[in-house]
Structures are given as structure tokens and as C-alpha cells.
Design an enzyme around this catalytic site. Structure first.
Site, PDB file in Angstrom:
ATOM      1  N   PRO A   2     -14.476  56.199   8.120  1.00 10.43           N
ATOM      2  CA  PRO A   2     -15.453  56.117   7.071  1.00 10.43           C
ATOM      3  C   PRO A   2     -16.378  57.334   7.082  1.00 10.43           C
ATOM      4  CG  PRO A   2     -15.452  54.155   8.471  1.00 10.43           C
ATOM      5  CD  PRO A   2     -14.340  55.004   8.887  1.00 10.43           C
ATOM      6  N   GLU A   3     -16.548  57.954   5.974  1.00  8.65           N
ATOM      7  CA  GLU A   3     -17.529  59.024   5.812  1.00  8.65           C
ATOM      8  C   GLU A   3     -18.754  58.406   5.130  1.00  8.65           C
ATOM      9  OE1 GLU A   3     -15.703  62.556   4.103  1.00  8.65           O
ATOM     10  OE2 GLU A   3     -13.727  61.858   4.701  1.00  8.65           O
ATOM     11  N   LYS A  54     -23.226  59.234   9.608  1.00  5.58           N
ATOM     12  CA  LYS A  54     -22.238  58.162   9.685  1.00  5.58           C
ATOM     13  C   LYS A  54     -22.613  57.114  10.715  1.00  5.58           C
ATOM     14  CE  LYS A  54     -18.907  61.811   8.695  1.00  5.58           C
ATOM     15  NZ  LYS A  54     -17.845  62.648   9.287  1.00  5.58           N
ATOM     16  N   ARG A 254      -7.904  70.118  11.788  1.00 10.94           N
ATOM     17  CA  ARG A 254      -7.778  69.108  10.737  1.00 10.94           C
ATOM     18  C   ARG A 254      -6.979  69.683   9.583  1.00 10.94           C
ATOM     19  NH1 ARG A 254     -12.352  65.934  11.077  1.00 10.94           N
ATOM     20  NH2 ARG A 254     -10.942  64.359  10.280  1.00 10.94           N
TER      21      ARG A 254
END
Length: 264
Positions: A2-3, A54, A254
Site C-alpha cells: 500500500p502506498e 505510509k 525496482r
DNA sequence: AAGTAGACTTGGGGGA
DNA sequence: ATCGCCCAAGTCTACT
């Protein structure tokens, strides 16, 4: 994980489901999930639920707080039936009215920290500005990036620059701002920086409106998916709306998705 | 100091 | 169908 939009959706859900409830116990189902510096002896009500970047922060009435980070696959699921559980339940926060929050996390990266109310965590102290606040503007961003030679993609993922962005939203922001992700952060024109600031705010607000993005694991407190994945323009895509193939490159470990035609 | 590869960990999916 | 390899929403550490 989750961002920011996903965490905000969870915060909104928690505020409607568990604000004011009395915590009777916190059960650690997998060792290493819950960090306690001290034993919890009294019963405590949750008096505020908020977020920094976050990180989820639950403040209680008797001077302690829970700091929860969901990392990649963590979920907080509200459950009315104490006998029910989930596939990868790692901890449970049980309430006096026979309801509970299940902390479910396939990859076990997520953590719950129990801290004194005034105790600070380095990661939280060092967070950059909230992207939806007025503090996040071109002056701030220009100043933060002026000495950074690293790619803009990496800089925007750095939580000490901006708190709350992750791999999906950074890709979308750079696509909509028409900035190539490999551009050195200190080498971006003011007009483009302005676009990055404005597109960040627009995308995050839209994503919150659609309850976040579910690619695989993310769920809200009612175990429901978000819908913003239907509005992504570049992350996980093969072909751009301009007709060009979407490129995939590795940056700081990433995957970055971008369109060579649209982002120059 | 800035930048990045590696580590942490489980499971799903595409390919041999 | 099975096996095994690659990949994944994040962040901390240790190294150059």
C-alpha cells in the site's frame, strides 16, 4: 505495499470501524510481528487514528501508541466474529466489544510497534513532507533535489524527500508529467518540476477517491479491493495510448515502467 | 555523502 | 502436469 492512497483508505476505514474502541489485548501470532518495549497492563481506548507517509498511527487513551507499517502485503481487516481468522494472520488487536482487527501479511515484512505516546521513531522523524500538503511545492522540491544526481524515479521514492509515494504512483506521476524516469533529479527544468508537483496531487486525490490501487494483495479494512488500477496509464502496461511500447527498466532494484515517446 | 545491491519472505505466474 | 525460476505495493543495512 500500500502506498499513500491505500494507507489513507485504510485510515478512513479504521476511523469508521474502530475509533473509540477499547483494546483488550494484542495477540502476536507470528514471532517478530509485534515489538513491545513494555507490557500493556491497562485497558485503552483508541482516541485517534492517523497516518504519516505510509505509517499508520493509533493513539490510545493511556499514553501509548501503535505504529503499524504494512510494507508490501500487509492488511488490516476488521472482523465481527472472534472465531474467524485469515490465511496469513500475523497478529490480532482484540476489542472489548468482541470485534477485532486482523493484521494479515503474506510476506511478513509488516510490523506493529508499541511505543510510549511521546516516543519517536527515526523513520518517522526523517520523513519528508506530505505530498497533499501545501508544504509540498516547487520551492521545496527544487531545494530537496538540487544536490541529487540520482534518477528522478529514485529521488521520488525516497521517503525523506516526499512521504508516501511508492513504485506505482511514481511511475504514474512521471508519465503524466512527461518526465523520463532516468533524468538526473537535479537536472529537471522548473516547468517540469511544477508538473511533477501538480500531477502528484491530482493522482493521489483521484486514487484516494477510488479507494486505492489493488494489483494483488491490497485490501481495505472490509477486505475489499480498490479501483484505481483501472485508471493506471503506464504501470504494468504493455502499450501506451500513443501506440508505442511501454519500456521496463530496473532502477534502484525496482521495475520502472515508462513510455519513451511521451516521457522525454 | 550519495547511491545502490542485497536482504528480509511467501506465493503466484509464465515457461521449459 | 511438475518443477523451478523470476517477480512483487517497502525499507533497512552495509558497502563503494
Amino acid at each position: 505495499m500500500p502506498e499513500l492512497p491505500e494507507v489513507q483508505t485504510i485510515i478512513n476505514g479504521l476511523n469508521s470501524k474502530v475509533l473509540g474502541k477499547e483494546i483488550t489485548k494484542i495477540i502476536e501470532l507470528r514471532p517478530g510481528t509485534v515489538y513491545r518495549q513494555f507490557p500493556i497492563t491497562s485497558l485503552d481506548n483508541i482516541i485517534s487514528i492517523s497516518r504519516k507517509g505510509k505509517y499508520i498511527i493509533l493513539q490510545t487513551s493511556s499514553n501509548y501508541k501503535l505504529i503499524i507499517h504494512l510494507r508490501m502485503t500487509g492488511k488490516l481487516i476488521f472482523e465481527n466474529d472472534l472465531t474467524k481468522t485469515s490465511n496469513h494472520a500475523r497478529a490480532e488487536i482484540v476489542f472489548s466489544d468482541k470485534t477485532k482487527l486482523i493484521f494479515d501479511d503474506v510476506r511478513t515484512f509488516g510490523k506493529i510497534q508499541i511505543l510510549k505516546f511521546n516516543e519517536e521513531v527515526p523513520a518517522l522523524i526523517n520523513l519528508g513532507v506530505e505530498p497533499l500538503s501545501e508544504e509540498f511545492n516547487i520551492i521545496y522540491l527544487k531545494n530537496k533535489l538540487k544536490n541529487r544526481k540520482a534518477p528522478i524515479k529514485n529521488a521520488l521514492l525516497d521517503q525523506t524527500v516526499i512521504a508516501g509515494l511508492g513504485n506505482i504512483y511514481v511511475a504514474e506521476i512521471l508519465f503524466r508529467a512527461k518526465v523520463h524516469p532516468a533524468t538526473s533529479a537535479n537536472n529537471i527544468k522548473s516547468t517540469k518540476l511544477e508538473r511533477i508537483v501538480s500531477e502528484t496531487k491530482i493522482i493521489l486525490r483521484e486514487a484516494i477517491k477510488h479507494n486505492g490501487t489493488t494489483i494483488s494483495d491490497y485490501r481495505n479494512v472490509e477486505d475489499k479491493t480498490g479501483e484505481f488500477q483501472n485508471f493506471l496509464k503506464v504501470y504494468g502496461k504493455k502499450i501506451c495510448k500513443c501506440g508505442a511500447m511501454i519500456q521496463k527498466i530496473k532502477q534502484a532494484g525496482r521495475t520502472t515502467y515508462f513510455c519513451e515517446e511521451c516521457q522525454r
